[in-house]
Design a protein around this motif. Structure first.
Motif, PDB file in Angstrom:
ATOM      1  N   ALA A  25       0.837  -1.210   0.000  1.00 49.41           N
ATOM      2  CA  ALA A  25       0.000   0.000   0.000  1.00 49.41           C
ATOM      3  C   ALA A  25       0.868   1.255   0.000  1.00 49.41           C
ATOM      4  O   ALA A  25       0.611   2.204  -0.757  1.00 49.41           O
ATOM      5  N   ASN A  26       1.917   1.262   0.823  1.00 53.19           N
ATOM      6  CA  ASN A  26       2.820   2.412   0.874  1.00 53.19           C
ATOM      7  C   ASN A  26       3.627   2.541  -0.413  1.00 53.19           C
ATOM      8  O   ASN A  26       3.815   3.651  -0.940  1.00 53.19           O
ATOM      9  N   ILE A  27       4.111   1.409  -0.950  1.00 49.61           N
ATOM     10  CA  ILE A  27       4.862   1.436  -2.210  1.00 49.61           C
ATOM     11  C   ILE A  27       3.985   1.975  -3.331  1.00 49.61           C
ATOM     12  O   ILE A  27       4.413   2.821  -4.133  1.00 49.61           O
ATOM     13  N   ASN A  28       2.747   1.503  -3.389  1.00 49.24           N
ATOM     14  CA  ASN A  28       1.784   1.955  -4.403  1.00 49.24           C
ATOM     15  C   ASN A  28       1.603   3.470  -4.339  1.00 49.24           C
ATOM     16  O   ASN A  28       1.651   4.169  -5.364  1.00 49.24           O
ATOM     17  N   GLN A  32       2.752   6.293  -7.237  1.00 50.04           N
ATOM     18  CA  GLN A  32       1.788   7.224  -7.832  1.00 50.04           C
ATOM     19  C   GLN A  32       2.210   8.678  -7.603  1.00 50.04           C
ATOM     20  O   GLN A  32       2.097   9.518  -8.503  1.00 50.04           O
ATOM     21  N   LYS A  33       2.701   8.959  -6.396  1.00 56.67           N
ATOM     22  CA  LYS A  33       3.173  10.313  -6.086  1.00 56.67           C
ATOM     23  C   LYS A  33       4.333  10.715  -6.977  1.00 56.67           C
ATOM     24  O   LYS A  33       4.469  11.892  -7.362  1.00 56.67           O
ATOM     25  N   ALA A  34       5.167   9.736  -7.356  1.00 55.21           N
ATOM     26  CA  ALA A  34       6.317  10.002  -8.225  1.00 55.21           C
ATOM     27  C   ALA A  34       5.922  10.126  -9.691  1.00 55.21           C
ATOM     28  O   ALA A  34       6.762  10.466 -10.532  1.00 55.21           O
ATOM     29  N   GLY A  35       4.668   9.843 -10.003  1.00 56.24           N
ATOM     30  CA  GLY A  35       4.199   9.960 -11.385  1.00 56.24           C
ATOM     31  C   GLY A  35       4.612   8.807 -12.270  1.00 56.24           C
ATOM     32  O   GLY A  35       4.621   8.934 -13.500  1.00 56.24           O
ATOM     33  N   ILE A  36       4.943   7.681 -11.666  1.00 59.88           N
ATOM     34  CA  ILE A  36       5.343   6.499 -12.446  1.00 59.88           C
ATOM     35  C   ILE A  36       4.105   5.739 -12.895  1.00 59.88           C
ATOM     36  O   ILE A  36       3.239   5.401 -12.078  1.00 59.88           O
ATOM     37  N   GLN A  37       3.980   5.506 -14.178  1.00 55.82           N
ATOM     38  CA  GLN A  37       2.836   4.798 -14.738  1.00 55.82           C
ATOM     39  C   GLN A  37       3.073   3.291 -14.633  1.00 55.82           C
ATOM     40  O   GLN A  37       4.095   2.787 -15.096  1.00 55.82           O
ATOM     41  N   PHE A  38       2.117   2.585 -14.042  1.00 53.93           N
ATOM     42  CA  PHE A  38       2.342   1.153 -13.840  1.00 53.93           C
ATOM     43  C   PHE A  38       1.035   0.384 -13.707  1.00 53.93           C
ATOM     44  O   PHE A  38      -0.028   0.949 -13.433  1.00 53.93           O
ATOM     45  N   ASP A  39       1.153  -0.913 -13.931  1.00 44.52           N
ATOM     46  CA  ASP A  39       0.129  -1.883 -13.580  1.00 44.52           C
ATOM     47  C   ASP A  39       0.792  -2.882 -12.640  1.00 44.52           C
ATOM     48  O   ASP A  39       2.020  -2.999 -12.613  1.00 44.52           O
ATOM     49  N   HIS A  40      -0.004  -3.622 -11.873  1.00 44.14           N
ATOM     50  CA  HIS A  40       0.629  -4.529 -10.919  1.00 44.14           C
ATOM     51  C   HIS A  40      -0.127  -5.851 -10.813  1.00 44.14           C
ATOM     52  O   HIS A  40      -1.328  -5.925 -11.069  1.00 44.14           O
ATOM     53  N   THR A  41       0.630  -6.891 -10.440  1.00 45.35           N
ATOM     54  CA  THR A  41       0.089  -8.232 -10.258  1.00 45.35           C
ATOM     55  C   THR A  41       0.787  -8.886  -9.072  1.00 45.35           C
ATOM     56  O   THR A  41       2.002  -8.740  -8.906  1.00 45.35           O
ATOM     57  N   PHE A  42       0.030  -9.615  -8.262  1.00 43.05           N
ATOM     58  CA  PHE A  42       0.596 -10.376  -7.153  1.00 43.05           C
ATOM     59  C   PHE A  42       0.863 -11.808  -7.605  1.00 43.05           C
ATOM     60  O   PHE A  42       0.018 -12.430  -8.250  1.00 43.05           O
ATOM     61  N   SER A  43       2.023 -12.332  -7.252  1.00 44.52           N
ATOM     62  CA  SER A  43       2.285 -13.755  -7.489  1.00 44.52           C
ATOM     63  C   SER A  43       1.555 -14.557  -6.415  1.00 44.52           C
ATOM     64  O   SER A  43       1.370 -14.089  -5.290  1.00 44.52           O
ATOM     65  N   VAL A  44       1.151 -15.788  -6.764  1.00 44.37           N
ATOM     66  CA  VAL A  44       0.337 -16.573  -5.834  1.00 44.37           C
ATOM     67  C   VAL A  44       0.949 -17.929  -5.495  1.00 44.37           C
ATOM     68  O   VAL A  44       0.419 -18.654  -4.655  1.00 44.37           O
ATOM     69  N   ARG A  45       2.048 -18.270  -6.139  1.00 48.68           N
ATOM     70  CA  ARG A  45       2.682 -19.565  -5.867  1.00 48.68           C
ATOM     71  C   ARG A  45       4.139 -19.492  -6.327  1.00 48.68           C
ATOM     72  O   ARG A  45       4.534 -18.559  -7.047  1.00 48.68           O
ATOM     73  N   ARG A  46       4.894 -20.477  -5.954  1.00 46.56           N
ATOM     74  CA  ARG A  46       6.289 -20.548  -6.370  1.00 46.56           C
ATOM     75  C   ARG A  46       6.366 -20.688  -7.889  1.00 46.56           C
ATOM     76  O   ARG A  46       5.670 -21.515  -8.479  1.00 46.56           O
ATOM     77  N   GLY A  47       7.191 -19.878  -8.526  1.00 44.32           N
ATOM     78  CA  GLY A  47       7.337 -19.907  -9.975  1.00 44.32           C
ATOM     79  C   GLY A  47       6.378 -19.002 -10.713  1.00 44.32           C
ATOM     80  O   GLY A  47       6.553 -18.750 -11.908  1.00 44.32           O
ATOM     81  N   HIS A  48       5.371 -18.484 -10.023  1.00 43.75           N
ATOM     82  CA  HIS A  48       4.352 -17.662 -10.691  1.00 43.75           C
ATOM     83  C   HIS A  48       4.912 -16.332 -11.179  1.00 43.75           C
ATOM     84  O   HIS A  48       4.507 -15.818 -12.226  1.00 43.75           O
TER      85      HIS A  48
END
Length: 310
Positions: A25-28, A32-48
């Motif tokens: 949450a803090n990284i996000n 955004q405050k830095a103006g970096i455009q991004f999308d994000h995904t969480f990994s859910v298992r080893r190798g994901h």
């Protein structure tokens, strides 16, 4: 949506004993405050994380950030290396470290402070580093894995295997040192051969380390002579130590002076092969992950990954 200039961020929520999830949450917010455009995904298992990175390249992303530690680092890098959409060094990679050891970042002097890392990402300075490809055997099946930091054989891999079995964390400096000490009595240095460039070495090996970067095991320097983009591996061969000799030598593996020990030899090599002479294989780990054992072959890919640096 055109994603060519957007970052794909891959978060390992379990990294750093759950710090990936807690800190997102803090990284996000800071991104955004830095103006970096991004999308994000969480990994859910080893190798994901590797699968996400590979798919990101197919979707048009050319910039990837990992949020995690050395294990996440290795997974995401493997995804970048295994995708076949663009040459790997046309992808740009960075990491926001939240792991316990974060050894890879030490070579590149990437800070642990999130705001400082985001400032570095925004500035966009990059360089290319070499990547290693290792082939090995695991339960009779050949495996292939890329690595970007340090590969360890013999005792180093013995400890990594023990850590995996005990569900410990070798990237934590205190835990790694504890495991190093506690596993000593049950380890017998295996006899093997190391072929590198036009040389052959045969001995009982306490350690055989192959490095692209310098630090592993929570800040230890098994390959203090490694240079990440010089087109060659750093090779360290540590011969048949007694238990007392290795205990006395531990400080040298932290301060970068292991090459001063009479039973340690430092080399450079562009290709390396390790074979066991005994019936039992010589074990292998890369970037802290236990993989299998001999016969093991290392190939260097020069300046194969573009990374963000201070």
């Amino acid at each position: 949506m055109n994603v060519l200039n957007r970052w794909q961020i891959i978060i390992n929520p379990t990294a750093g004993n759950g710090q990936g999830k807690k800190k997102w949450a803090n990284i996000n917010q800071l991104l955004q405050k830095a103006g970096i455009q991004f999308d994000h995904t969480f990994s859910v298992r080893r190798g994901h994380a590797a699968v996400i990175a590979r798919n990101a390249a197919r979707q048009g992303y050319r910039k990837i950030i990992a949020v995690g530690g050395d294990g996440t680092n290795n997974e995401v890098m493997n995804g970048i290396m295994k995708q076949q959409v663009v040459p790997s060094n046309e992808m740009t990679y960075s990491i926001i470290p939240v792991g316990t050891g974060n050894d890879w970042i030490k070579t590149h002097q990437i800070p642990k402070n999130t705001q400082k890392v985001i400032d570095i990402i925004k500035k966009g300075k990059t360089k290319c580093q070499d990547i290693g490809l290792v082939t090995y055997l695991n339960d009779g099946q050949q495996g292939r894995r890329y690595f970007m930091n340090v590969a360890g054989m013999a005792y180093d891999a013995f400890v990594a295997k023990a850590s995996e079995e005990r569900q410990s964390f070798t990237s934590n400096q205190i835990m790694y040192l504890y495991l190093v000490m506690s596993c000593l009595r049950s380890f017998t240095p295996p006899r093997g051969r190391v072929y590198f460039d036009n040389k052959t070495d045969e001995d009982n090996y306490y350690l055989v380390n192959i490095g692209i970067c310098k630090y592993s095991g929570g800040g230890m320097q098994f390959v203090p002579h490694a240079v990440c983009n010089d087109g060659q591996f750093a090779l360290t061969i540590a011969r048949n130590f007694s238990t007392m000799e290795i205990i006395k030598a531990v400080p040298k593996f932290y301060n970068g002076k292991c090459g001063d020990h009479p039973k340690v030899d430092l080399y450079h090599a562009k290709s390396i092969r390790v074979e066991s002479i005994d019936k039992e294989p010589i074990l292998l780990e890369v970037d802290g992950e236990f993989l299998g054992g001999t016969p093991v072959e290392f190939t260097l890919l020069k300046k194969a990954l573009r990374i963000v640096v201070p």
